[in-house]
Every structure is written in C-alpha cells, then in structure tokens.
Design a protein around this motif. Structure first.
Motif, short mmCIF file in Angstrom:
data_model
loop_
_atom_site.label_atom_id
_atom_site.label_comp_id
_atom_site.label_asym_id
_atom_site.label_seq_id
_atom_site.Cartn_x
_atom_site.Cartn_y
_atom_site.Cartn_z
N SER A 41 -16.19 9.35 -0.52
CA SER A 41 -15.86 8.83 -1.35
C SER A 41 -16.46 7.31 -1.14
CB SER A 41 -14.44 8.15 -1.45
OG SER A 41 -14.21 7.17 -1.71
N TYR A 42 -16.95 6.72 -2.41
CA TYR A 42 -17.80 5.35 -3.16
C TYR A 42 -17.12 4.45 -2.60
CZ TYR A 42 -16.10 4.80 -7.77
OH TYR A 42 -15.77 4.81 -9.12
N LYS A 43 -15.41 4.24 -1.93
CA LYS A 43 -15.14 3.49 -2.39
C LYS A 43 -15.24 2.78 -0.29
CE LYS A 43 -12.27 3.33 -5.02
NZ LYS A 43 -11.70 2.16 -5.63
N ASP A 44 -15.80 3.88 0.75
CA ASP A 44 -16.04 3.54 2.16
C ASP A 44 -17.06 1.49 1.71
OD1 ASP A 44 -15.15 5.15 2.82
OD2 ASP A 44 -16.51 6.64 3.73
N GLY A 72 -4.81 5.57 -2.71
CA GLY A 72 -5.47 6.64 -1.26
C GLY A 72 -7.20 6.22 -1.34
N SER A 73 -7.99 6.48 -2.34
CA SER A 73 -8.85 6.51 -1.49
C SER A 73 -9.46 5.37 -1.53
CB SER A 73 -10.11 7.06 -2.71
OG SER A 73 -9.81 7.93 -3.36
N THR A 74 -9.35 3.99 -1.85
CA THR A 74 -9.08 2.73 -1.00
C THR A 74 -8.51 2.54 -0.07
OG1 THR A 74 -9.76 1.81 -3.01
CG2 THR A 74 -8.86 0.76 -1.96
N VAL A 179 -13.30 3.36 -15.63
CA VAL A 179 -12.92 2.43 -14.31
C VAL A 179 -11.49 2.43 -13.62
CG1 VAL A 179 -14.61 1.29 -15.40
CG2 VAL A 179 -12.77 1.12 -16.24
N GLY A 180 -11.35 1.79 -12.12
CA GLY A 180 -10.42 1.91 -11.66
C GLY A 180 -10.51 -0.27 -11.90
N THR A 181 -10.59 -0.04 -10.99
CA THR A 181 -10.91 -1.75 -11.32
C THR A 181 -12.19 -2.30 -11.75
OG1 THR A 181 -11.92 -1.54 -9.07
CG2 THR A 181 -10.20 -2.23 -8.41
N GLY A 182 -12.86 -1.45 -11.68
CA GLY A 182 -14.52 -1.24 -12.45
C GLY A 182 -14.89 -2.01 -11.05
N ALA A 183 -15.02 -2.23 -10.24
CA ALA A 183 -16.37 -2.59 -9.12
C ALA A 183 -17.05 -2.01 -9.14
CB ALA A 183 -15.31 -3.50 -7.75
N ALA A 184 -16.96 -0.68 -8.64
CA ALA A 184 -17.93 0.44 -9.08
C ALA A 184 -19.32 0.62 -9.71
CB ALA A 184 -17.37 1.81 -8.38
N LEU A 185 -18.32 0.10 -11.09
CA LEU A 185 -19.67 0.02 -12.28
C LEU A 185 -20.30 -0.98 -12.70
CD1 LEU A 185 -20.49 1.82 -15.35
CD2 LEU A 185 -18.80 0.19 -15.63
N GLU A 223 -6.69 10.36 -10.57
CA GLU A 223 -5.90 9.42 -9.67
C GLU A 223 -7.46 8.58 -9.35
OE1 GLU A 223 -4.63 12.03 -6.14
OE2 GLU A 223 -4.29 12.62 -6.52
N GLY A 224 -6.52 7.36 -9.55
CA GLY A 224 -7.68 5.82 -9.33
C GLY A 224 -8.32 5.57 -10.21
N VAL A 225 -8.40 5.80 -11.64
CA VAL A 225 -8.90 5.62 -12.23
C VAL A 225 -7.47 4.91 -13.70
CG1 VAL A 225 -11.20 6.30 -12.65
CG2 VAL A 225 -9.05 7.19 -14.02
N GLY A 267 -11.02 14.66 -9.58
CA GLY A 267 -10.64 14.06 -11.09
C GLY A 267 -11.27 13.26 -12.24
N SER A 268 -12.03 12.37 -11.85
CA SER A 268 -12.42 11.03 -11.44
C SER A 268 -14.17 11.09 -11.92
CB SER A 268 -12.28 9.92 -11.43
OG SER A 268 -13.35 9.85 -9.69
N THR A 269 -14.73 12.59 -11.35
CA THR A 269 -15.65 12.65 -11.28
C THR A 269 -15.78 13.54 -12.35
OG1 THR A 269 -16.25 11.96 -9.05
CG2 THR A 269 -17.93 13.49 -9.78
N CYS A 294 -17.41 10.27 -7.74
CA CYS A 294 -16.12 9.44 -6.91
C CYS A 294 -16.17 9.84 -5.54
CB CYS A 294 -15.83 8.91 -7.68
SG CYS A 294 -16.08 8.57 -9.11
N ASP A 295 -15.90 11.13 -5.69
CA ASP A 295 -15.41 11.48 -3.97
C ASP A 295 -15.79 13.01 -4.21
OD1 ASP A 295 -13.43 12.42 -5.58
OD2 ASP A 295 -12.14 11.08 -4.95
N SER A 296 -15.21 14.05 -3.48
CA SER A 296 -14.92 14.84 -2.87
C SER A 296 -13.69 16.27 -3.71
CB SER A 296 -15.18 16.17 -2.00
OG SER A 296 -14.88 17.03 -1.55
C1 PLP Z 1 -11.32 8.94 -6.74
C2 PLP Z 1 -11.33 7.36 -7.96
N1 PLP Z 1 -12.52 7.36 -8.66
C3 PLP Z 1 -12.65 6.48 -9.34
C4 PLP Z 1 -11.90 5.03 -9.21
C5 PLP Z 1 -12.61 4.11 -9.60
O1 PLP Z 1 -13.17 3.25 -9.16
P1 PLP Z 1 -12.88 1.68 -9.71
O2 PLP Z 1 -11.89 0.55 -8.88
O3 PLP Z 1 -14.12 0.97 -8.44
O4 PLP Z 1 -13.44 1.46 -10.81
C6 PLP Z 1 -11.44 5.20 -7.91
C7 PLP Z 1 -10.91 3.79 -7.64
O5 PLP Z 1 -9.76 3.87 -6.75
C8 PLP Z 1 -11.46 6.19 -7.05
O6 PLP Z 1 -9.62 7.04 -5.98
#
Ligand code: PLP
Length: 307
Positions: A41-44, A72-74, A179-185, A223-225, A267-269, A294-296
C-alpha cells in the motif's frame, strides 16, 4: 541510517495504462500501482516518513511505543516501519475493517486493540478509536504517529508525485484520488508541482458518505477513505472539483479490473478508477488522466468485494 534495509524497498512503484476498461475515444487512464510497496500500500511512504523523521528529531527513540488508530493500511505500514526501526507499535483498530489487515499488523509484531462495531465505518466508531488511541499515546515512552496531523505524512508522498511526473514526462491533464486524510493526493500533487506539472486535481469520496460534496458523511464500505470528518490535509484551494462515486460501481470495477486488466485492487482504487474513466470520457482522446492504485485486492479477500 542504512538505506539498504527493507525501508529502501518503499517507492519507485510502476505506473500502468488501463487498456480494456477505458473506451477508445476517451483519454488515457494511468494508475500508479502502489501495491508494489513492502506492505502492499502507498501508506508505507507516510509511515517511513513519519517514523524516520521523528527518530531524527529525537521525538521518538528505539524501544519506544508508536500509537495510532487505523483502518489497517496505515497500521500495517506503521507496524512494518516500526519493526525495521526497532520501535514497538500499538494499533487501535476495529472489526469494521478487514480481518486480514488485523492479521498483517500482528505479523509485523504489532499489538492490535479492536473496537467493536456493527460492521460499518461510522463517524461514531472513528471517534471511539481516536479517544482510545489518544489515551494510550499520553503514557510515557509513547509516540502518537498522528496520521491526521503530522506534516511528515503529506511530505512522505512527495516522491510519489515526482515518480509519476518522471514516468509521464509531466504530461498529465487531470489527477484524481479518493481521500481519507487527503495526504496522498496533496503530497503527490506537491511532488508533481515540484516537477513542473500542474494537472487539474480532483478529490473523490464515496457517494454513501458525501461529506465533501454535500457536507454530510454517512456509513459506507470503502476502507481507508470517507473518514467522516474534513480530510485534514486537503487544501480545497488546490482542487478543481470534488466528486462522489457510488461504492457499488467501485466494487464492480474492482472485479472487472482483476478479470480484464489483471489489476487486483481494493475498493478505494476501484473508486479512483471509476472516477478516472468518467473524467477520461469527459476529456476525450489525446488527454491523460492519472489516479492511484492505493493497495492490492488480496487484502479484501473474504469480504464484500471479492467474497
Ligand atoms: C486503502 C486506502 N485507500 C485510500 C486511503 C486514503 O489515503 P489518504 O489518507 O492519504 O487520503 C487510505 C487511507 O487510509 C487507505 O487505507
């Protein structure tokens, strides 16, 4: 610090162009495949950025305990980075998120505390997780990773933007991501801009939790957003638009991507790709849309996406 250990395996991920699910007369759709990172995941990127910078500043020292509340990903990324850096890690998690993510954190040596839920991700649940994490982080020898506040989170995604710009010769018309935190974007955008690339930028969210587009969040299953509060790193002034995407369309496209493109994602991808295809149709041939993988999908086996 040695950069030949597992931390050096973070980043420099591939970028691929979708061939089958994008109509011929639409713009190109490219996906930065972040499942290539060590925890998939990009969270690394953010975990390594937050913990290495905190160690450098002396805000945390080897043997200390890192604390975070996480879907979970973070948490998996923090567990990974903490393991490499000689730190302990406690995750406040919930059974609303996938069981395989809990197991991944445990595999990396984390302590995982599980808040009970009704199976959906609600603002109330997130608040409960947050309060529990805050209380733990107040103990001596603890460090709160602060995925929703630390400036090192956004900075960690800067290289992702630079890598995208390098791969596509900075020729990108639109960049969109959920976006979850919005940090990746935002962090990736910082990297794109630093490389001289200024695409239109769109923040995405699930239609079932349309906080950015209507002002009101709600329960959803991506999950994650869609965390139920305003994404702390999201700078609306830098956005061209916000768009809500139906989670069912996102899950459908996840299944199609695996079968038709060989792209196995979560799902977020899926949500990102649905939006990217929509913009590609709008922009038409000759333009280029980029989004994030974002992840697999392997993290979501046994859940509502792949069964
Ligand atoms: C699977 C997944 N997709 C997308 C995001 C959103 O990323 P961000 O928090 O950088 O906006 C997260 C964040 O936890 C995530 O776990």
């Amino acid at each position: 610090m040695s950069r030949a250990n597992m931390l050096s395996a973070v980043g420099n991920t591939p970028i691929i162009r979708l061939e089958q699910v994008v109509p011929d007369d639409a713009a190109e759709v490219w996906v930065k495949l972040e499942s290539g990172n060590p925890t998939g995941s990009y969270k690394d990127r953010m975990a390594v950025s937050v913990l290495t910078r905190a160690l450098e500043r002396g805000a945390v020292k080897p043997g200390d305990r890192v604390v975070e509340y996480t879907g979970g990903s973070t948490g998996t990324a923090l567990a990974f980075a903490a393991a490499v850096l000689g730190l302990k890690f406690t995750a406040v998690f919930s059974d609303a998120f996938s069981e395989s993510k809990r197991k991944s954190m445990v595999a990396y040596g984390a302590e995982v505390l599980v808040e009970p839920s009704d199976g959906t991700i609600t603002p109330e649940l997130i608040q409960r997780m947050k309060s529990r994490a805050y209380a733990l982080a107040a103990k001596p020898g603890s460090f709160y990773a602060d995925q929703f506040g630390s400036p090192d989170v956004r900075a960690g995604y800067n290289p992702m933007g630079r890598e995208i710009a390098d791969s596509l010769d900075s020729e990108i018309d639109l960049f969109c991501s959920a976006v979850g935190t919005g940090a990746a974007l935002m962090g990736a955008l910082d990297g794109l801009v630093a490389a001289g690339c200024r695409p239109d930028v769109v923040a995405l969210e699930p239609l079932q939790s349309p906080l950015l587009t209507t002002g009101t969040g709600g329960p959803h299953k991506v999950e994650g957003v869609g965390v139920g509060f305003y994404p702390p790193f999201l700078d609306r002034n830098l956005l061209s638009e916000t768009r809500a995407i139906d989670q069912e369309d996102a899950f459908d496209v996840c299944r199609r991507l695996a079968r038709e493109e060989g792209l196995f994602c979560g799902g977020s991808t899926g949500l990102n790709v649905v939006a990217a295809i929509g913009y590609a149709r709008q922009l038409g041939r000759g333009k280029r849309v980029v989004t994030l993988g974002c992840d697999s999908g392997s993290k979501y086996l046994g859940g509502h996406i792949f069964g």
